[in-house]
Motif scaffolding. Structure first.
Motif, PDB file in Angstrom:
ATOM      1  N   ASP A   3       0.837  -1.191   0.000  1.00 60.28           N
ATOM      2  CA  ASP A   3       0.000   0.000   0.000  1.00 60.28           C
ATOM      3  C   ASP A   3       0.876   1.246   0.000  1.00 60.28           C
ATOM      4  O   ASP A   3       2.058   1.197   0.364  1.00 60.28           O
ATOM      5  CB  ASP A   3      -0.893   0.027   1.241  1.00 60.28           C
ATOM      6  CG  ASP A   3      -2.005  -1.001   1.184  1.00 60.28           C
ATOM      7  OD1 ASP A   3      -2.304  -1.502   0.080  1.00 60.28           O
ATOM      8  OD2 ASP A   3      -2.573  -1.301   2.242  1.00 60.28           O
ATOM      9  N   ILE A   4       0.257   2.365  -0.397  1.00 58.71           N
ATOM     10  CA  ILE A   4       0.909   3.663  -0.288  1.00 58.71           C
ATOM     11  C   ILE A   4       0.064   4.522   0.642  1.00 58.71           C
ATOM     12  O   ILE A   4      -1.130   4.297   0.808  1.00 58.71           O
ATOM     13  CB  ILE A   4       1.080   4.361  -1.658  1.00 58.71           C
ATOM     14  CG1 ILE A   4      -0.277   4.568  -2.354  1.00 58.71           C
ATOM     15  CG2 ILE A   4       2.043   3.578  -2.541  1.00 58.71           C
ATOM     16  CD1 ILE A   4      -0.208   5.450  -3.601  1.00 58.71           C
ATOM     17  N   THR A  12      -5.024  11.431   6.154  1.00 58.35           N
ATOM     18  CA  THR A  12      -4.195  10.323   5.704  1.00 58.35           C
ATOM     19  C   THR A  12      -5.071   9.191   5.187  1.00 58.35           C
ATOM     20  O   THR A  12      -6.068   8.829   5.809  1.00 58.35           O
ATOM     21  CB  THR A  12      -3.324   9.808   6.864  1.00 58.35           C
ATOM     22  OG1 THR A  12      -2.529  10.893   7.342  1.00 58.35           O
ATOM     23  CG2 THR A  12      -2.419   8.680   6.413  1.00 58.35           C
ATOM     24  N   ARG A  13      -4.687   8.644   4.036  1.00 58.72           N
ATOM     25  CA  ARG A  13      -5.407   7.522   3.424  1.00 58.72           C
ATOM     26  C   ARG A  13      -4.410   6.472   2.970  1.00 58.72           C
ATOM     27  O   ARG A  13      -3.330   6.797   2.491  1.00 58.72           O
ATOM     28  CB  ARG A  13      -6.196   7.974   2.194  1.00 58.72           C
ATOM     29  CG  ARG A  13      -7.218   9.044   2.439  1.00 58.72           C
ATOM     30  CD  ARG A  13      -8.437   8.455   3.157  1.00 58.72           C
ATOM     31  NE  ARG A  13      -9.385   9.491   3.479  1.00 58.72           N
ATOM     32  CZ  ARG A  13     -10.540   9.676   2.879  1.00 58.72           C
ATOM     33  NH1 ARG A  13     -10.899   8.885   1.896  1.00 58.72           N
ATOM     34  NH2 ARG A  13     -11.344  10.638   3.256  1.00 58.72           N
ATOM     35  N   GLU A  14      -4.799   5.221   3.105  1.00 55.21           N
ATOM     36  CA  GLU A  14      -4.026   4.090   2.576  1.00 55.21           C
ATOM     37  C   GLU A  14      -4.694   3.635   1.286  1.00 55.21           C
ATOM     38  O   GLU A  14      -5.914   3.446   1.247  1.00 55.21           O
ATOM     39  CB  GLU A  14      -4.012   2.933   3.570  1.00 55.21           C
ATOM     40  CG  GLU A  14      -3.317   3.237   4.876  1.00 55.21           C
ATOM     41  CD  GLU A  14      -1.811   3.216   4.756  1.00 55.21           C
ATOM     42  OE1 GLU A  14      -1.287   2.421   3.954  1.00 55.21           O
ATOM     43  OE2 GLU A  14      -1.160   4.005   5.462  1.00 55.21           O
ATOM     44  N   LEU A  15      -3.905   3.463   0.242  1.00 52.73           N
ATOM     45  CA  LEU A  15      -4.403   2.984  -1.042  1.00 52.73           C
ATOM     46  C   LEU A  15      -3.495   1.881  -1.551  1.00 52.73           C
ATOM     47  O   LEU A  15      -2.301   1.856  -1.227  1.00 52.73           O
ATOM     48  CB  LEU A  15      -4.417   4.119  -2.076  1.00 52.73           C
ATOM     49  CG  LEU A  15      -5.331   5.304  -1.836  1.00 52.73           C
ATOM     50  CD1 LEU A  15      -5.054   6.385  -2.861  1.00 52.73           C
ATOM     51  CD2 LEU A  15      -6.777   4.867  -1.917  1.00 52.73           C
ATOM     52  N   PRO A  16      -4.009   0.996  -2.382  1.00 56.34           N
ATOM     53  CA  PRO A  16      -3.126   0.004  -2.997  1.00 56.34           C
ATOM     54  C   PRO A  16      -2.081   0.690  -3.876  1.00 56.34           C
ATOM     55  O   PRO A  16      -2.355   1.739  -4.476  1.00 56.34           O
ATOM     56  CB  PRO A  16      -4.067  -0.835  -3.856  1.00 56.34           C
ATOM     57  CG  PRO A  16      -5.433  -0.579  -3.315  1.00 56.34           C
ATOM     58  CD  PRO A  16      -5.406   0.809  -2.766  1.00 56.34           C
ATOM     59  N   ALA A  17      -0.897   0.119  -3.929  1.00 56.57           N
ATOM     60  CA  ALA A  17       0.128   0.637  -4.840  1.00 56.57           C
ATOM     61  C   ALA A  17      -0.443   0.637  -6.255  1.00 56.57           C
ATOM     62  O   ALA A  17      -1.324  -0.160  -6.575  1.00 56.57           O
ATOM     63  CB  ALA A  17       1.381  -0.235  -4.763  1.00 56.57           C
TER      64      ALA A  17
END
Length: 69
Positions: A3-4, A12-17
């Motif tokens: 994740d990025i 702040t957000r986590e997303l898939p690469a």
């Protein structure tokens, strides 16, 4: 795949690469035509969102587009 971490309107957000700007905005739940967008302070046109890859630490902002003359 890892994740990025990005910020979206200061949160702040986590997303898939390999996520695109379009992916991030869709996950935000707002209708994409309702606002303009920028990544790291650079305006991104609506038709370029699907081709704009996000990277670790990117700052994404959405804002109401103002038109007039």
């Amino acid at each position: 795949m890892t994740d990025i971490t990005i910020t979206l309107n200061g949160e702040t957000r986590e997303l898939p690469a390999a996520s695109t700007l379009a992916d991030a905005l869709a996950a935000n739940g707002q209708p994409p035509a309702a606002f303009a967008s920028a990544v790291n302070g650079e305006f991104v046109a609506r038709d370029a969102r699907a081709q704009t890859l996000l990277a670790e630490g990117d700052a994404v902002f959405t804002f109401q587009a103002i038109t007039g003359g």
